[in-house]
Motif scaffolding. Structure first.
Motif, PDB file in Angstrom:
ATOM      1  N   VAL A 161       0.802  -1.257  -0.020  1.00  0.00           N
ATOM      2  CA  VAL A 161       0.135  -0.028  -0.058  1.00  0.00           C
ATOM      3  C   VAL A 161       0.955   1.402   0.208  1.00  0.00           C
ATOM      4  CG1 VAL A 161      -1.967   1.258   1.013  1.00  0.00           C
ATOM      5  CG2 VAL A 161      -1.765  -1.109   1.213  1.00  0.00           C
ATOM      6  N   HIS A 162       0.492   2.143  -0.798  1.00  0.00           N
ATOM      7  CA  HIS A 162       1.529   3.285  -1.139  1.00  0.00           C
ATOM      8  C   HIS A 162       1.624   4.074   0.361  1.00  0.00           C
ATOM      9  CE1 HIS A 162       3.579   6.744  -2.995  1.00  0.00           C
ATOM     10  NE2 HIS A 162       2.377   7.479  -2.483  1.00  0.00           N
ATOM     11  N   ASN A 163       0.459   4.160   0.970  1.00  0.00           N
ATOM     12  CA  ASN A 163       0.599   5.188   2.121  1.00  0.00           C
ATOM     13  C   ASN A 163       0.955   4.280   3.411  1.00  0.00           C
ATOM     14  OD1 ASN A 163      -0.344   7.295   0.548  1.00  0.00           O
ATOM     15  ND2 ASN A 163      -2.533   6.951   1.081  1.00  0.00           N
ATOM     16  N   VAL A 164       1.506   3.241   3.355  1.00  0.00           N
ATOM     17  CA  VAL A 164       1.872   2.498   4.587  1.00  0.00           C
ATOM     18  C   VAL A 164       3.275   1.829   4.343  1.00  0.00           C
ATOM     19  CG1 VAL A 164       1.290   0.331   5.837  1.00  0.00           C
ATOM     20  CG2 VAL A 164      -0.580   1.612   4.998  1.00  0.00           C
ATOM     21  N   HIS A 165       4.032   2.591   5.118  1.00  0.00           N
ATOM     22  CA  HIS A 165       5.426   2.306   5.250  1.00  0.00           C
ATOM     23  C   HIS A 165       5.853   1.592   6.363  1.00  0.00           C
ATOM     24  CE1 HIS A 165       5.749   4.631   1.730  1.00  0.00           C
ATOM     25  NE2 HIS A 165       5.065   5.767   2.482  1.00  0.00           N
ATOM     26  N   GLY A 166       6.078   0.410   6.466  1.00  0.00           N
ATOM     27  CA  GLY A 166       6.402  -0.380   7.584  1.00  0.00           C
ATOM     28  C   GLY A 166       7.787  -1.331   7.334  1.00  0.00           C
ATOM     29  N   ALA A 167       7.886  -2.010   8.428  1.00  0.00           N
ATOM     30  CA  ALA A 167       9.167  -2.971   8.365  1.00  0.00           C
ATOM     31  C   ALA A 167       8.746  -4.327   8.011  1.00  0.00           C
ATOM     32  CB  ALA A 167       9.791  -3.135   9.478  1.00  0.00           C
ATOM     33  N   PHE A 168       8.053  -4.432   6.856  1.00  0.00           N
ATOM     34  CA  PHE A 168       7.606  -5.837   6.435  1.00  0.00           C
ATOM     35  C   PHE A 168       8.658  -6.836   5.842  1.00  0.00           C
ATOM     36  CE2 PHE A 168       4.127  -2.692   6.185  1.00  0.00           C
ATOM     37  CZ  PHE A 168       3.187  -3.398   7.095  1.00  0.00           C
ATOM     38  N   ASN A 169       9.537  -6.066   5.586  1.00  0.00           N
ATOM     39  CA  ASN A 169      10.822  -7.055   4.760  1.00  0.00           C
ATOM     40  C   ASN A 169      11.988  -6.408   5.612  1.00  0.00           C
ATOM     41  OD1 ASN A 169      12.366  -8.964   3.602  1.00  0.00           O
ATOM     42  ND2 ASN A 169      12.220  -7.781   1.567  1.00  0.00           N
ATOM     43  N   ALA A 170      12.138  -6.232   6.861  1.00  0.00           N
ATOM     44  CA  ALA A 170      13.226  -5.538   7.580  1.00  0.00           C
ATOM     45  C   ALA A 170      14.717  -6.238   7.131  1.00  0.00           C
ATOM     46  CB  ALA A 170      12.957  -5.518   8.990  1.00  0.00           C
ATOM     47  N   LEU A 171      14.816  -7.504   6.858  1.00  0.00           N
ATOM     48  CA  LEU A 171      15.963  -7.935   6.632  1.00  0.00           C
ATOM     49  C   LEU A 171      16.333  -7.990   5.175  1.00  0.00           C
ATOM     50  CD1 LEU A 171      16.446 -11.151   9.210  1.00  0.00           C
ATOM     51  CD2 LEU A 171      17.726  -9.108   9.058  1.00  0.00           C
ATOM     52  N   GLY A 172      15.565  -7.574   4.391  1.00  0.00           N
ATOM     53  CA  GLY A 172      15.607  -7.718   2.789  1.00  0.00           C
ATOM     54  C   GLY A 172      16.884  -6.732   2.576  1.00  0.00           C
ATOM     55  N   GLY A 173      17.696  -7.063   1.948  1.00  0.00           N
ATOM     56  CA  GLY A 173      19.058  -6.677   1.478  1.00  0.00           C
ATOM     57  C   GLY A 173      20.159  -6.805   2.495  1.00  0.00           C
ATOM     58  N   ALA A 174      20.088  -7.530   3.643  1.00  0.00           N
ATOM     59  CA  ALA A 174      20.916  -7.785   4.775  1.00  0.00           C
ATOM     60  C   ALA A 174      22.197  -8.435   3.804  1.00  0.00           C
ATOM     61  CB  ALA A 174      20.483  -8.527   5.775  1.00  0.00           C
ATOM     62  N   ASN A 175      23.370  -7.933   4.017  1.00  0.00           N
ATOM     63  CA  ASN A 175      24.464  -8.469   3.367  1.00  0.00           C
ATOM     64  C   ASN A 175      25.669  -8.889   4.284  1.00  0.00           C
ATOM     65  OD1 ASN A 175      27.133  -9.019   1.647  1.00  0.00           O
ATOM     66  ND2 ASN A 175      26.214  -7.729   0.283  1.00  0.00           N
ATOM     67  N   ARG A 176      25.808 -10.262   4.313  1.00  0.00           N
ATOM     68  CA  ARG A 176      26.874 -10.542   5.434  1.00  0.00           C
ATOM     69  C   ARG A 176      28.192 -11.517   4.589  1.00  0.00           C
ATOM     70  NH1 ARG A 176      24.360  -7.665   7.535  1.00  0.00           N
ATOM     71  NH2 ARG A 176      23.096  -7.978   9.565  1.00  0.00           N
TER      72      ARG A 176
END
Length: 290
Positions: A161-176
């Motif tokens: 949803v355009h107006n909802v910004h939340g941490a639904f994929n907080a680990l997306g892009g985590a690089n180790r």
């Protein structure tokens, strides 16, 4: 004598011959119309647009889920062969599953030396963990390399949803990829139930989460290093609800009436003051001339 309904008319009409147009009144009328048009368009834009109202409450929003949460995981391990990669799930209800394979896929990387693991599975709504490791492999490697890149970790239904910004994929892009190859990684997740309700009343049940992580070297009881990527989770009792709302029609009509009535009233007062001052000034000028 029959009753004449015209006696109740509070909008008495003044004959046109008894009115006097002025330049000042003309300018004020033009400004009044432009101002009302601007306010009308602003209110119309606000009426057609929707707003997102959020609230917090303590409850399980998705009681029809059977106490389960859907999980979607996508992680790449560029230096670990697919035959060695597995997913293990365990929780406080006694579940202990080693080498989960349902709805999962392993894609070879780096000419077969690496692997991308994609899986969709369910977890119980109790504290627990799932981890990517070599525990399910028939033969344990001597030096498993757990450097990784997390593309996606999401819980529940997909919410875009355009107006909802939340941490639904907080680990997306985590690089180790630059970490110690023999290190284990602990991701501690606090999962927050989230509900989105649109204008039609349809609800989408998703989950946000916060994350903390640590890196360490773990030894088994035999002294061997067996690294893993741990996702330890717990659920928050607080639910976040986003509700899509639109301004009621009666409020829009009330606002438009207030704009028109208020603008005409103020403009009439200004025009009357200017006209009265102008007539008084003319009388003063005539008195000086006489």
């Amino acid at each position: 004598m029959p009753f004449d309904v015209r006696r109740l008319d509070i909008y008495r009409k003044v004959p046109k011959d008894l009115t006097q147009p002025t330049y000042t009144g003309g300018f004020i009328s033009i400004l009044c119309c432009v101002f009302m048009l601007f306010l009308f368009l602003s209110e119309l834009t606000g009426f057609l647009a929707t707003e997102i109202v959020n609230e917090l409450y303590v409850d399980d929003p998705d009681k029809d889920s059977g106490g389960k949460i859907d999980v979607s995981l996508n992680v790449s391990l560029p230096n670990l062969h697919c035959d060695l990669v597995g997913l293990d799930i365990q929780d406080e209800m006694g579940r202990h599953e080693v080498g989960h394979i349902d709805n999962s896929m392993k894609v070879p990387l780096n000419q077969g030396y690496g692997c991308r693991f994609e899986g969709e599975f369910t977890i119980n709504k109790v504290p627990g963990n799932f981890h990517v490791s070599t525990h399910s492999a028939t033969a344990q490697p001597q030096s498993p390399d757990m450097t990784h890149n997390i593309h996606k970790l999401a819980f529940g239904e997909k919410l875009q949803v355009h107006n909802v910004h939340g941490a639904f994929n907080a680990l997306g892009g985590a690089n180790r990829l630059g970490s110690n190859p023999l290190a284990s990684h602990d991701y501690i997740l606090k999962i927050v139930p989230t509900v989105y309700e649109d204008l039609s009343g349809k609800q989408i049940f998703s989950y946000q989460y916060t994350v903390a992580n640590k890196e360490y070297v773990a030894y088994s009881h035999t002294g061997r290093i067996i690294p893993a990527i741990w996702f330890r989770y717990d659920l928050s009792p607080i639910t976040v609800k986003y509700t899509e709302k639109r301004q009621p029609l009666y409020r829009f009509i009330t606002t438009i009436c207030a704009i028109i009535g208020g603008t005409f009233t103020v403009a009439g007062i200004i025009d009357s003051c200017i006209f009265t001052a102008s007539e008084a000034w003319k009388k003063i000028q005539l008195g000086k001339m006489s």
